[in-house]
Write an enzyme that holds these catalytic residues in place. Sequence first.
Site, short mmCIF file in Angstrom:
data_model
loop_
_atom_site.label_atom_id
_atom_site.label_comp_id
_atom_site.label_asym_id
_atom_site.label_seq_id
_atom_site.Cartn_x
_atom_site.Cartn_y
_atom_site.Cartn_z
N HIS A 1 -2.53 6.36 4.77
CA HIS A 1 -1.08 6.47 4.93
C HIS A 1 -0.64 7.85 4.42
O HIS A 1 -1.13 8.33 3.38
CB HIS A 1 -0.35 5.42 4.07
CG HIS A 1 -0.47 4.01 4.58
ND1 HIS A 1 -1.11 3.67 5.75
CD2 HIS A 1 -0.01 2.85 4.06
CE1 HIS A 1 -1.02 2.36 5.93
NE2 HIS A 1 -0.39 1.84 4.91
N CYS B 1 0.82 -1.22 0.00
CA CYS B 1 0.00 0.00 0.00
C CYS B 1 0.85 1.27 0.00
O CYS B 1 0.50 2.28 -0.63
CB CYS B 1 -0.95 -0.01 1.20
SG CYS B 1 -0.24 -0.62 2.72
N1 LIG Z 1 -4.34 -3.60 4.74
C1 LIG Z 1 -3.66 -2.99 3.77
O1 LIG Z 1 -3.53 -1.76 3.68
C2 LIG Z 1 -3.06 -3.83 2.73
C3 LIG Z 1 -2.68 -3.22 1.58
C4 LIG Z 1 -2.11 -4.00 0.58
C5 LIG Z 1 -1.96 -5.34 0.77
N2 LIG Z 1 -2.35 -5.94 1.90
C6 LIG Z 1 -2.17 -7.37 2.05
O2 LIG Z 1 -3.43 -8.03 1.95
C7 LIG Z 1 -3.41 -9.17 2.80
C8 LIG Z 1 -4.59 -9.11 3.77
O3 LIG Z 1 -4.54 -7.93 4.55
P1 LIG Z 1 -5.76 -7.52 5.50
O4 LIG Z 1 -5.39 -6.21 6.03
O5 LIG Z 1 -7.06 -7.68 4.80
O6 LIG Z 1 -5.66 -8.67 6.63
P2 LIG Z 1 -6.80 -9.19 7.62
O7 LIG Z 1 -7.78 -8.13 7.94
O8 LIG Z 1 -6.06 -9.85 8.73
O9 LIG Z 1 -7.57 -10.34 6.76
C9 LIG Z 1 -6.97 -11.57 6.41
C10 LIG Z 1 -7.95 -12.40 5.56
O10 LIG Z 1 -7.28 -13.62 5.17
C11 LIG Z 1 -8.09 -14.71 5.60
N3 LIG Z 1 -7.26 -15.86 5.98
C12 LIG Z 1 -6.40 -15.95 7.01
N4 LIG Z 1 -5.87 -17.20 7.08
C13 LIG Z 1 -6.43 -17.88 6.04
C14 LIG Z 1 -6.32 -19.22 5.58
N5 LIG Z 1 -5.53 -20.11 6.19
N6 LIG Z 1 -7.04 -19.60 4.50
C15 LIG Z 1 -7.87 -18.74 3.89
N7 LIG Z 1 -8.03 -17.44 4.29
C16 LIG Z 1 -7.32 -17.03 5.35
C17 LIG Z 1 -8.86 -14.20 6.80
O11 LIG Z 1 -9.98 -15.02 7.01
P3 LIG Z 1 -10.59 -15.29 8.50
O12 LIG Z 1 -11.67 -14.27 8.71
O13 LIG Z 1 -11.16 -16.67 8.37
O14 LIG Z 1 -9.47 -15.21 9.48
C18 LIG Z 1 -9.22 -12.79 6.29
O15 LIG Z 1 -10.29 -12.89 5.39
C19 LIG Z 1 -2.01 -9.19 3.43
O16 LIG Z 1 -1.17 -9.98 2.63
C20 LIG Z 1 -1.58 -7.75 3.37
O17 LIG Z 1 -0.19 -7.64 3.37
C21 LIG Z 1 -2.92 -5.20 2.89
#
Ligand SMILES: NC(=O)c1ccc[n+]([C@@H]2O[C@H](COP(=O)([O-])OP(=O)(O)OC[C@H]3O[C@@H](n4cnc5c(N)ncnc54)[C@H](OP(=O)(O)O)[C@@H]3O)[C@@H](O)[C@H]2O)c1
Length: 347
Positions: free
Chosen positions: A247, A133
Amino acid sequence: MVNNESGVNLAILGATGNVGRKFLEVLEEKNFPIKNLKLLASKKSAGTKVKFKEKEYTVELATKDSFNGIDLVLASAGGTISKELVPHAVKSGAVVVDNSSAYRMDPDVPLVVAGVNNHDLKKHKGIIANPNCTTAQLMPPLKVLQDLAGLKRVIVSTYQSVSGAGKAAMDELTEQSKNILQGKDVACNVSTNRKFAFNVIPHIDVFSDDGYTKEEIKVINESRKILGLPNLKITCTAVRVPVYIGHSESVNVEFEKQISRDDIVRALRAMPLIEIIDDPSSEKYPMAIDIAGTDPVYVGRIREDKSNPNTFNLWIVADNLRIGAALNAVRIAEVLLKESLLLSKKN
Ligand SMILES: NC(=O)c1ccc[n+]([C@@H]2O[C@H](COP(=O)([O-])OP(=O)(O)OC[C@H]3O[C@@H](n4cnc5c(N)ncnc54)[C@H](OP(=O)(O)O)[C@@H]3O)[C@@H](O)[C@H]2O)c1
């Protein structure tokens, strides 16, 4: 053939997370053509109900067999899950836009900010990576400035919101803030021994041997790849601040050629992804609290760095969950659809 009329068989991997929920919001706003929608997550959320366009969907457990009949996967379940499941999705004929860091630096995977390097999408072999991001919001202004006068050196200092660390981090900031104000003990689960609340943490992701954090290295390497400038002199200090969404980045840019502030403002203004808020006389500049939930990359505080020739300072702010993740991924999906690059092996 997948097209606008027939709609896309779409799966969202990580549908219950911060980014996953934003995917649904942005897909609905943009009325992205969906034929069938599959919501995938871990055991924890499997079976829960999620509403999308007035219809209720049951979240399913993500497995390697989840992608049969799927044309497009928007993945945001973290790097480990992407490494494990994305190859199965590609094998079953889907194109994957992956938000994790798993494939970003893979030379066979285009790393794309929509509107900055769309031309790279044509090279995809089933996976397209969405940048970190922090990098994503930096790219539209830096691309404009590179085209305008050449980037000689870039120094980035970030002020990153806790939503970049996931939904659990946002909840932890709330809990910590309440407990500190009430004089209670504070738990640091996501923030491991460092409080998010009332704090500024110069540490995002793990440290590498050279003293840089992985977040800082991502900004450096991903910027070079997206801009097609492998030798760009760029450095970064990445800092977490107690802000929920948005950010902010203080960016110092030294140019190859002589340039004026007016040239910079004119060029930035011409880029559709960017909005300028910069009026010191009325104390106007972009702030995270004002821009959360909106699409543009905001630029303000544009001023000459009088300590060095051909150098300017900029303040760049954006909603990290939108341009930094969901919005960029959906914009990429729109280009794939429009340019017939969503070629499933089934067709
Ligand atoms: N947040 C940002 O600004 C941002 C920006 C760019 C990229 N990202 C990337 O996007 C990804 C997710 O970020 P987030 O902020 O959305 O995280 P988050 O809120 O922690 O969400 C994680 C998601 O992944 C799922 N998950 C976790 N373990 C899993 C498994 N074993 N099998 C299938 N699904 C699973 C979770 O499902 P449950 O509900 O079942 O736990 C939830 O839907 C990361 O790689 C992060 O680096 C984030």
